[in-house]
Design an enzyme around this catalytic site. Structure first.
Site, mmCIF file in Angstrom:
data_model
loop_
_atom_site.group_PDB
_atom_site.id
_atom_site.type_symbol
_atom_site.label_atom_id
_atom_site.label_comp_id
_atom_site.label_asym_id
_atom_site.label_seq_id
_atom_site.Cartn_x
_atom_site.Cartn_y
_atom_site.Cartn_z
ATOM 1 C CB ILE A 157 8.376 -0.341 -4.920
ATOM 2 C CG1 ILE A 157 7.633 -1.140 -3.839
ATOM 3 C CG2 ILE A 157 7.604 -0.348 -6.231
ATOM 4 C CD1 ILE A 157 6.284 -0.568 -3.457
ATOM 5 N N PRO A 206 7.105 8.168 -1.347
ATOM 6 C CG PRO A 206 8.210 8.618 0.662
ATOM 7 C CD PRO A 206 8.437 8.094 -0.727
ATOM 8 N NE ARG A 234 0.648 6.090 0.384
ATOM 9 C CZ ARG A 234 0.853 4.809 0.134
ATOM 10 N NH1 ARG A 234 0.861 4.382 -1.113
ATOM 11 N NH2 ARG A 234 1.052 3.944 1.107
ATOM 12 C CG ASP A 258 -3.000 1.509 -7.856
ATOM 13 O OD1 ASP A 258 -4.081 1.033 -8.249
ATOM 14 O OD2 ASP A 258 -2.470 1.211 -6.771
ATOM 15 C CD GLU A 263 -6.194 6.550 -2.938
ATOM 16 O OE1 GLU A 263 -5.373 6.533 -3.863
ATOM 17 O OE2 GLU A 263 -6.014 5.953 -1.853
ATOM 18 C CG HIS A 285 -4.640 2.643 -3.238
ATOM 19 N ND1 HIS A 285 -4.447 3.794 -2.519
ATOM 20 C CD2 HIS A 285 -3.534 1.883 -3.000
ATOM 21 C CE1 HIS A 285 -3.292 3.744 -1.871
ATOM 22 N NE2 HIS A 285 -2.713 2.586 -2.167
#
Length: 321
Positions: A157, A206, A234, A258, A263, A285
């Site tokens: 990404i 990560p 994250r 995000d 969460e 998210h």
């Protein structure tokens, strides 16, 4: 063959799950909590889970279980050691959401940078109708062309974000969270140098022992006052209490998140009471959730099941730890 999908609600109601029927009986549950888990998996041959935790108890009850399909890239919700002991295979899906996350990254950036909420409110409130000129420069913004974009975590990404940022004329630099030396076309910097010199910083790494609380108030104070921070990696990488202080103190111009450490968000999360709300954008998210990405995820899980049943290795997680 019995397939049990434990948290289909996380995949959305607009994706096609009919492909699973080719393998046998399919039981689809919108959500599954810990009190429902054991009953639902006890006769399953294949489990599909996004975030439902498959622990030692679930594995011991699911005596027929042969394969766990994780509807995600990360598989930290699976008790790997117990899966090895039970000779249960685990397959994940990687790369399905790259374009969706990249698109969200730039959407967040432009929303914050160009003060789109402010300008939209300005027009819809009726203030623009009372203006004495055709435009309104109440919140000046700058162009990203020629600016430095710092990427934390140059994986799949991160590289794609770098490519798009370059197309806008940005100079791209990066910080490696793994510390592994790879030949990259972009300049590698230490974290402090990246934070001090970048106009935009986006996180795509990560969460692990190296990245937890990577960005605290100490790091935020090193950033440019007009810089924008984006976290699409994250939650837990950015200290949320420290970020709220930085935003209200004006240490950075804005932040887009995000992901959060917990969460759904806790009602007492300090980010919910940030005074300068225009400086902060939080989405639930959703970066991975384009229609295309979610359907690709389903299609990849189906291909993983086919490969398993045919004895082929495909996206199989190496459980030897």
């Amino acid at each position: 063959m019995k397939i049990v999908i434990l948290d289909a609600k996380t995949l959305g109601s607009d994706v096609d799950l009919s492909g699973f029927k080719q393998f046998g009986t399919v039981e689809v549950y919108p959500t599954t909590d810990s009190s429902q888990l054991l009953e639902r998996v006890k006769d399953a041959d294949i489990i599909v889970t996004n975030k439902v935790v498959i622990d030692k108890n679930a594995l011991s009850v699911a005596e027929k279980l042969k394969l766990i399909c994780v509807a995600a890239t990360g598989y930290n919700n699976i008790d790997v050691r117990s899966a090895v002991e039970k000779k249960v295979a685990v397959a994940n899906v990687a790369g399905y959401s790259t374009e969706s996350v990249v698109q969200t990254t730039f959407g967040m950036l432009f929303y914050l940078l160009m003060n789109l909420r402010y300008y939209d409110d300005y027009v819809k409130s009726g203030r623009y109708a009372q203006n004495d000129i055709f435009t309104h420069i109440g919140r000046p913004f700058w162009e990203i062309n020629g600016k430095r974009w710092g990427i934390i975590g140059l994986g799949t990404i991160g590289r794609r974000v770098a490519e798009v940022a370059e197309s806008f004329g940005c100079e791209v630099v990066y910080y490696s969270t793994s510390g592994i030396n790879r030949k990259e076309k972009y300049k590698r910097l230490n974290l402090n140098h990246l934070l001090e010199t970048s106009d935009i910083v986006s996180i795509h790494s990560p969460l692990n022992e190296k990245t937890y609380n990577l960005i605290t108030l100490n790091e935020l104070k090193k950033m440019k006052r007009n810089a924008i921070l984006l976290n699409l990696g994250r939650g837990g990488i950015v200290n949320e209490k420290d970020l709220s202080v930085a935003l209200d103190s004006g240490y950075i111009a804005g932040a887009g998140l995000d992901v959060l450490e917990k969460e759904p968000v806790s009602s007492n999360n300090p980010l919910l009471t940030v005074k300068n709300k225009d400086r902060l954008l939080i989405t639930p998210h959703i970066a991975w959730t384009s229609i295309e990405a979610r359907q690709k995820l389903i299609d990849e899980i189906i291909e993983n099941i086919k490969a398993f049943l045919e004895g082929r290795e495909r996206n199989r997680v190496d459980l030897r730890q």
